[in-house]
Design a protein around this motif. Sequence first.
Motif, mmCIF file in Angstrom:
data_model
loop_
_atom_site.group_PDB
_atom_site.id
_atom_site.type_symbol
_atom_site.label_atom_id
_atom_site.label_comp_id
_atom_site.label_asym_id
_atom_site.label_seq_id
_atom_site.Cartn_x
_atom_site.Cartn_y
_atom_site.Cartn_z
ATOM 1 N N ASN A 86 38.999 77.581 95.614
ATOM 2 C CA ASN A 86 39.497 76.490 96.440
ATOM 3 C C ASN A 86 40.372 77.051 97.560
ATOM 4 O O ASN A 86 41.488 77.514 97.316
ATOM 5 N N LEU A 87 39.862 77.002 98.776
ATOM 6 C CA LEU A 87 40.584 77.493 99.950
ATOM 7 C C LEU A 87 41.919 76.777 100.117
ATOM 8 O O LEU A 87 42.919 77.380 100.505
ATOM 9 N N LEU A 88 41.948 75.482 99.820
ATOM 10 C CA LEU A 88 43.138 74.671 100.056
ATOM 11 C C LEU A 88 44.225 74.909 99.005
ATOM 12 O O LEU A 88 45.401 74.667 99.268
ATOM 13 N N ALA A 89 43.839 75.380 97.817
ATOM 14 C CA ALA A 89 44.803 75.609 96.746
ATOM 15 C C ALA A 89 45.309 77.052 96.707
ATOM 16 O O ALA A 89 46.277 77.349 96.008
ATOM 17 N N GLU A 90 44.647 77.922 97.445
ATOM 18 C CA GLU A 90 45.039 79.342 97.466
ATOM 19 C C GLU A 90 46.406 79.473 98.148
ATOM 20 O O GLU A 90 46.653 78.860 99.188
ATOM 21 N N ASP A 91 47.309 80.260 97.561
ATOM 22 C CA ASP A 91 48.637 80.451 98.147
ATOM 23 C C ASP A 91 48.595 81.638 99.107
ATOM 24 O O ASP A 91 48.921 82.765 98.750
ATOM 25 N N TRP A 92 48.172 81.356 100.329
ATOM 26 C CA TRP A 92 48.057 82.403 101.349
ATOM 27 C C TRP A 92 49.426 82.886 101.816
ATOM 28 O O TRP A 92 49.542 83.977 102.373
ATOM 29 N N SER A 93 50.479 82.092 101.591
ATOM 30 C CA SER A 93 51.804 82.464 102.091
ATOM 31 C C SER A 93 52.370 83.690 101.380
ATOM 32 O O SER A 93 53.244 84.362 101.913
ATOM 33 N N VAL A 94 51.873 84.003 100.176
ATOM 34 C CA VAL A 94 52.342 85.181 99.451
ATOM 35 C C VAL A 94 51.978 86.448 100.221
ATOM 36 O O VAL A 94 52.776 87.374 100.306
ATOM 37 N N GLU A 95 50.760 86.470 100.795
ATOM 38 C CA GLU A 95 50.295 87.605 101.588
ATOM 39 C C GLU A 95 49.559 87.094 102.821
ATOM 40 O O GLU A 95 48.333 87.077 102.855
ATOM 41 N N PRO A 96 50.278 86.675 103.853
ATOM 42 C CA PRO A 96 49.606 86.154 105.044
ATOM 43 C C PRO A 96 48.620 87.139 105.662
ATOM 44 O O PRO A 96 47.616 86.741 106.243
ATOM 45 N N ALA A 118 39.121 69.997 111.895
ATOM 46 C CA ALA A 118 40.377 69.670 111.209
ATOM 47 C C ALA A 118 41.051 68.485 111.901
ATOM 48 O O ALA A 118 41.069 68.405 113.133
ATOM 49 N N PRO A 119 41.607 67.569 111.115
ATOM 50 C CA PRO A 119 42.242 66.387 111.708
ATOM 51 C C PRO A 119 43.284 66.703 112.778
ATOM 52 O O PRO A 119 43.294 66.064 113.834
ATOM 53 N N SER A 120 44.141 67.705 112.556
ATOM 54 C CA SER A 120 45.187 67.985 113.546
ATOM 55 C C SER A 120 44.618 68.525 114.858
ATOM 56 O O SER A 120 45.216 68.340 115.920
ATOM 57 N N ILE A 121 43.451 69.148 114.817
ATOM 58 C CA ILE A 121 42.801 69.591 116.053
ATOM 59 C C ILE A 121 42.151 68.401 116.741
ATOM 60 O O ILE A 121 42.299 68.214 117.953
ATOM 61 N N GLY A 158 50.592 81.068 111.026
ATOM 62 C CA GLY A 158 51.670 80.172 110.595
ATOM 63 C C GLY A 158 51.198 78.736 110.424
ATOM 64 O O GLY A 158 51.530 78.071 109.433
ATOM 65 N N LEU A 159 50.411 78.259 111.379
ATOM 66 C CA LEU A 159 49.881 76.898 111.288
ATOM 67 C C LEU A 159 48.917 76.755 110.111
ATOM 68 O O LEU A 159 48.925 75.748 109.402
ATOM 69 N N MET A 160 48.100 77.772 109.891
ATOM 70 C CA MET A 160 47.141 77.729 108.788
ATOM 71 C C MET A 160 47.833 77.735 107.433
ATOM 72 O O MET A 160 47.344 77.132 106.473
ATOM 73 N N LEU A 161 48.965 78.417 107.342
ATOM 74 C CA LEU A 161 49.704 78.445 106.089
ATOM 75 C C LEU A 161 50.261 77.066 105.744
ATOM 76 O O LEU A 161 50.340 76.712 104.568
ATOM 77 N N THR A 162 50.629 76.305 106.767
ATOM 78 C CA THR A 162 51.160 74.964 106.511
ATOM 79 C C THR A 162 50.065 73.904 106.431
ATOM 80 O O THR A 162 50.250 72.873 105.791
ATOM 81 N N ASP A 163 48.916 74.160 107.056
ATOM 82 C CA ASP A 163 47.803 73.202 107.042
ATOM 83 C C ASP A 163 46.490 73.963 106.846
ATOM 84 O O ASP A 163 45.809 74.308 107.809
ATOM 85 N N PRO A 164 46.109 74.229 105.587
ATOM 86 C CA PRO A 164 44.909 75.018 105.327
ATOM 87 C C PRO A 164 43.613 74.376 105.811
ATOM 88 O O PRO A 164 42.593 75.063 105.926
#
Length: 139
Positions: free
Chosen positions: A33-43, A63-66, A83-89
Motif C-alpha cells: 500500500n503506497l498510501l500506508a508506507e511511512d516514507w518519512s522515515v527515509e525520504p 491527485a485532488p490537490s493538483i 516534502g509535499l509527497m510525504l504529507t499527501d501520498p
Amino acid sequence: MAQIIFYEKPGCINNRRQKQLLRQSGHTVVAKNLLAEDWSVEPERLREFFAGSPVSAWFNRGAPSIKQGLVNPDTLEDDQAIGLMLTDPLLIRRPLMQVGQTKMAGFDEEKICAWIGLDEPEKDLKICPKTRKAESCHG
C-alpha cells in the motif's frame, strides 16, 4: 522472471490491471500500500524511484490537490516535491516498482519491457477506465 515490489493505491483499477499484466508475463508481484508506507522515515528511499526523471514527472496528475490547483508540479524543486509527497501520498505517481536495487515510478510499458520483460498488454494501462483520462485513478 523478476520479483517486483509494487507500491499501489489499493482499489486503483489500473494498478490491478498492471499487476495482472506483470503476473501474466511471469513475474511475481508483492503488492504494498503506497498510501500506508511511512516514507518519512527515509525520504531518500522515495526519491530513488524518480532518479533521472524531471520533478514534474514524479507526480500523479490526477491527485485532488493538483486538479484543484493547490499544487503545481511544474514549479517545484525536488526537495519541495518530496516534502509535499510525504504529507499527501496521493501526489506520488504510481505504481512505484522495485526489482532488486532498481526502482521505477509509473507504468511505462517500453521501459518495463526493456527492464524485466513484459507481454503485450491488451489495453492502454495508463488510461483510467473510470474517467478515460491518463493516470487519474484517485479517490
